[in-house]
Motif scaffolding. Structure first.
Motif, PDB file in Angstrom:
ATOM      1  N   TYR A  77      62.206  37.722  91.719  1.00 11.52           N
ATOM      2  CA  TYR A  77      61.748  39.171  90.754  1.00 11.52           C
ATOM      3  C   TYR A  77      62.467  38.618  89.579  1.00 11.52           C
ATOM      4  O   TYR A  77      62.597  38.169  88.938  1.00 11.52           O
ATOM      5  CB  TYR A  77      63.828  40.026  91.610  1.00 11.52           C
ATOM      6  N   ASP A  79      64.733  40.305  87.684  1.00 14.17           N
ATOM      7  CA  ASP A  79      66.514  40.182  87.036  1.00 14.17           C
ATOM      8  C   ASP A  79      67.399  39.636  86.750  1.00 14.17           C
ATOM      9  O   ASP A  79      67.308  38.655  87.423  1.00 14.17           O
ATOM     10  CB  ASP A  79      67.345  41.160  88.850  1.00 14.17           C
ATOM     11  N   TYR A  80      67.848  39.537  85.420  1.00 14.25           N
ATOM     12  CA  TYR A  80      68.131  38.839  85.151  1.00 14.25           C
ATOM     13  C   TYR A  80      69.491  38.480  85.201  1.00 14.25           C
ATOM     14  O   TYR A  80      70.217  38.983  85.711  1.00 14.25           O
ATOM     15  CB  TYR A  80      67.266  38.410  84.063  1.00 14.25           C
ATOM     16  N   ASP A  81      70.227  36.689  85.343  1.00 14.05           N
ATOM     17  CA  ASP A  81      71.720  37.123  85.675  1.00 14.05           C
ATOM     18  C   ASP A  81      72.986  36.329  84.751  1.00 14.05           C
ATOM     19  O   ASP A  81      73.259  36.434  85.102  1.00 14.05           O
ATOM     20  CB  ASP A  81      71.364  36.143  87.198  1.00 14.05           C
ATOM     21  N   PHE A  86      67.083  33.919  86.752  1.00 11.13           N
ATOM     22  CA  PHE A  86      66.888  35.393  88.019  1.00 11.13           C
ATOM     23  C   PHE A  86      66.723  35.183  88.735  1.00 11.13           C
ATOM     24  O   PHE A  86      66.845  34.157  89.474  1.00 11.13           O
ATOM     25  CB  PHE A  86      64.916  35.501  87.138  1.00 11.13           C
ATOM     26  N   TRP A  87      66.898  36.327  89.729  1.00  8.07           N
ATOM     27  CA  TRP A  87      67.138  36.462  90.844  1.00  8.07           C
ATOM     28  C   TRP A  87      66.124  36.419  91.816  1.00  8.07           C
ATOM     29  O   TRP A  87      64.610  36.856  91.514  1.00  8.07           O
ATOM     30  CB  TRP A  87      67.744  36.887  91.370  1.00  8.07           C
TER      31      TRP A  87
END
Length: 164
Positions: A77, A79-81, A86-87
């Motif tokens: 994904y 989605d930056y953490d 990223f996730w």
């Protein structure tokens, strides 16, 4: 009559002064809260929000299926953490683990980062947030296929194809 006119002008002036003082106070409160008013936002203009976060490699983002083990999936994904990764998540239906069985950011989830041809995955656990590091050398063949070779065990290589 001029005395009444002077009184009316004084009252109107006081009202305008009070309104401008209230407007100035409200504006300063909004600035403290991070709300900024601007008159350059027109109805048909497009505004783009830039969070400043890094962007994931679009060639990696998606759901992938291992060619050698057709029940093993990896999802990368964007989605930056906020920790430089990223996730992503992986599951193996041969082990009777389905995607819906995974707890959000728990077992089966990992953080990933790709730099050049190196891919790093940090597997997560539900009990404690300590990443278990896996390092791969990646060969992106095209938008729909890639090969992962473990960095320190060159004989372990996996081919993946995009499913989503």
């Amino acid at each position: 009559m001029s005395k009444k006119l002077n009184i009316c002008l004084a009252v109107v002036s006081l009202i305008l002064l009070a309104i401008s003082a209230l407007a100035g106070y409200r504006y300063s409160q909004n600035l403290e809260e991070g709300i900024i008013f601007s008159d350059n936002h027109y109805t048909n203009n497009m505004m783009i929000y830039d969070s400043g976060d890094p962007v994931a490699d679009p060639m990696m983002v998606g759901v992938w299926q291992c060619v050698e083990k057709l029940q093993w999936y990896k999802a990368y994904y964007d989605d930056y953490d906020q920790k430089g990764y990223f996730w992503g998540k992986e599951w193996d239906e041969a082990d009777d683990v389905m995607e819906e069985d995974l707890t959000y950011h728990g077992n089966g989830w990992f953080r990933w980062n790709k730099a050049g041809k190196e891919l790093i995955e940090l597997a997560t656990m539900e009990m404690v947030d300590v990443g278990i590091k896996k390092e791969y050398i990646i060969k992106q063949k095209d938008r729909n296929t890639f090969n992962l070779t473990e960095k320190y065990y060159k004989d372990k290589s996996y081919n993946f194809r995009r499913v989503e």
